[in-house]
Design an enzyme around this catalytic site. Structure first.
Site, PDB file in Angstrom:
ATOM      1  N   HIS A   1       0.808  -1.363  -0.005  1.00 20.76           N
ATOM      2  CA  HIS A   1       0.005  -0.037  -0.024  1.00 20.76           C
ATOM      3  C   HIS A   1       0.856   1.105   0.094  1.00 20.76           C
ATOM      4  O   HIS A   1       0.572   1.900  -0.749  1.00 20.76           O
ATOM      5  CB  HIS A   1      -0.863   0.091   1.233  1.00 20.76           C
ATOM      6  CG  HIS A   1      -1.856   1.100   1.341  1.00 20.76           C
ATOM      7  ND1 HIS A   1      -3.125   1.051   1.274  1.00 20.76           N
ATOM      8  CD2 HIS A   1      -1.502   2.469   1.491  1.00 20.76           C
ATOM      9  CE1 HIS A   1      -3.685   2.246   1.599  1.00 20.76           C
ATOM     10  NE2 HIS A   1      -2.616   3.144   1.973  1.00 20.76           N
ATOM     11  N   GLU A   2       2.003   1.206   0.904  1.00 18.53           N
ATOM     12  CA  GLU A   2       2.561   2.763   0.877  1.00 18.53           C
ATOM     13  C   GLU A   2       3.768   2.320  -0.379  1.00 18.53           C
ATOM     14  O   GLU A   2       4.092   3.616  -0.496  1.00 18.53           O
ATOM     15  CB  GLU A   2       3.590   2.470   2.322  1.00 18.53           C
ATOM     16  CG  GLU A   2       2.769   2.449   3.511  1.00 18.53           C
ATOM     17  CD  GLU A   2       1.744   3.667   3.492  1.00 18.53           C
ATOM     18  OE1 GLU A   2       2.234   4.882   3.237  1.00 18.53           O
ATOM     19  OE2 GLU A   2       0.569   3.844   3.728  1.00 18.53           O
TER      20      GLU A   2
ATOM     21  N   HIS B   1       2.121   4.521  -2.947  1.00 13.51           N
ATOM     22  CA  HIS B   1       2.145   5.887  -2.679  1.00 13.51           C
ATOM     23  C   HIS B   1       3.661   6.363  -3.161  1.00 13.51           C
ATOM     24  O   HIS B   1       3.676   7.153  -3.864  1.00 13.51           O
ATOM     25  CB  HIS B   1       1.954   6.257  -1.029  1.00 13.51           C
ATOM     26  CG  HIS B   1       0.640   6.147  -0.687  1.00 13.51           C
ATOM     27  ND1 HIS B   1      -0.456   6.798  -1.461  1.00 13.51           N
ATOM     28  CD2 HIS B   1       0.236   5.371   0.325  1.00 13.51           C
ATOM     29  CE1 HIS B   1      -1.556   6.683  -0.913  1.00 13.51           C
ATOM     30  NE2 HIS B   1      -1.183   5.780   0.316  1.00 13.51           N
TER      31      HIS B   1
ATOM     32  N   ASP C   1      -5.964   8.468   3.831  1.00 13.17           N
ATOM     33  CA  ASP C   1      -5.669   8.793   2.423  1.00 13.17           C
ATOM     34  C   ASP C   1      -7.007   9.484   2.079  1.00 13.17           C
ATOM     35  O   ASP C   1      -6.879  10.477   0.887  1.00 13.17           O
ATOM     36  CB  ASP C   1      -5.359   7.414   1.543  1.00 13.17           C
ATOM     37  CG  ASP C   1      -4.228   6.919   1.736  1.00 13.17           C
ATOM     38  OD1 ASP C   1      -3.172   7.615   2.042  1.00 13.17           O
ATOM     39  OD2 ASP C   1      -3.738   5.715   1.953  1.00 13.17           O
TER      40      ASP C   1
END
Length: 383
Positions: free
Chosen positions: A67-68, A71, A165
């Protein structure tokens, strides 16, 4: 983030882990091994449940990392600098520079939850496939649990409150609609404070009713309130510093000393007459070579001060934040965050030291803005 330690690198970006992550893994593994798996697949041994629960918790942490990483990759492709990735109670946080446009901010924010939703969908599909081929078993249960966990993670992160987010998405939307970035930052921070306080209240009520998981929910809410409050404060500072140039904020002239002096000589000739706690150093050609802090000088033993050079205990220029007088102060402060060069800022023009900016100077401008004074006065300031 305070309370985190560096554990490695991911995609070339430093990876940090908050103290809450091991706690989260233990809680997830305990809930999976003692409640979920025995209820879904009864009759297995405790060893099977324990092993499967640890595997499931580690896989979920890997999902949070993906997930990170999404980003970080999206930010880099859009030209936004990425300082580090930190895993923590809410999943993770990617520390990066400020996106230049609302569109970039929106894409970088939304890619994380989308990644979690995709992972969740794929994992659920895999669990259903395993169940179809082999029947219901522990691997199927772990995959189904992991899939639902990622779907919940994606949905939760889309809640419209910073630092989630979804708060970044709302922030980008308000920025695009109004053209006022600081207003968008304040709105996202305010929503984060409200949601965080709501989570604290819900978690505490749940705990009083006998659900120990309520304490974890309250802790998450507390983290949200703290970070959202910090973001609102930063937005206020950015508003106060809008249009302010480095030359308007710097203290000048500034006491500086030769980097070849001994520590003892530097203390007597420079530090004793300076009102700064950090002093720039100059090389043989009179150009800045770094900066030294009073605490670094004080740490040198008395018997070594007449032989050790001050440059040996100083921060070299390559690790200092350096700015030109005409730069916008808000942009310079982005570089001066702890992950960058930090404070103070050395102001250099054509190789010559012009001044210095400390937190005192920044705080003074912020206080002047509160008095309705939007431009710094011409005279210099010194802490």
């Amino acid at each position: 983030m305070n309370g985190s330690v560096r554990v490695g690198r991911v995609l070339g970006v430093p990876l940090r882990m908050h103290w809450s992550v091991p706690v989260l893994i233990v809680l997830l593994a305990y809930g999976l091994g003692h409640k979920t798996l025995p209820a879904w697949t009864p009759g297995r041994t405790g060893t099977v449940y324990a092993l499967a629960s640890v595997v499931g918790a580690v896989l979920l942490m890997g999902s949070l990392l993906l997930h990170e990483a999404a980003h970080a990759v999206a930010a880099r492709r859009k030209g936004v600098s990425v300082e580090d990735v930190t895993l923590w109670a809410l999943g993770g946080m990617t520390k990066m520079g400020r996106p230049r446009t609302a569109g970039v901010a929106f894409w970088v924010a939304v890619i994380g939850p989308l990644t979690s939703l995709v992972i969740g969908g794929v994992t659920l599909g895999a669990g259903i496939g395993v169940h179809t081929l082999t029947g219901w078993g522990v691997p199927t249960a772990v995959l189904i649990w992991l899939g639902w966990a990622n779907l919940l993670l994606g949905v939760f992160n889309l809640l419209p409150a910073a630092p989630l987010d979804g708060g970044r998405v709302v922030q980008a939307a308000i920025w695009w609609r109004t053209g006022d970035r600081e207003r968008a930052d304040r709105a996202a921070g305010r929503s984060g404070q409200i949601l965080g306080m709501a989570l604290i209240a819900i978690g505490w009520i749940s705990f009083l009713r006998g659900n120990t998981g309520g304490l974890w929910l309250s802790l998450i809410g507390l983290f949200m309130v703290i970070i959202a409050n910090a973001e609102r404060q930063r937005a206020g500072i950015n508003t106060a510093l809008r249009g302010v140039r480095v030359a308007d904020a710097m203290s000048a002239p500034v006491a500086a000393g030769a980097d070849w002096l001994t520590v003892g000589r530097f203390i007597d000739d420079v530090a004793a007459h300076s009102r700064h706690s950090v002093m720039p150093l100059l090389d043989f050609e009179g150009q800045p070579s770094g900066a030294v802090r009073l605490r670094a000088l004080a740490a040198v033993p008395t018997e070594a001060r007449e032989t050790q050079r001050v440059r040996d205990v100083a921060t070299p220029l390559s690790r200092c934040t350096v700015a030109e007088p005409g730069e916008l102060l808000s942009e310079v402060l982005e570089r001066a965050r702890p992950g960058g060069g930090g404070m103070p800022v050395l102001v250099v023009d054509h190789g010559q030291l012009e001044g210095i900016i400390t937190m005192h100077d920044v705080n003074r401008l912020f206080q002047l803005h509160g008095l309705g004074i939007t431009t710094a006065p011409p005279e210099s300031t010194r802490p």
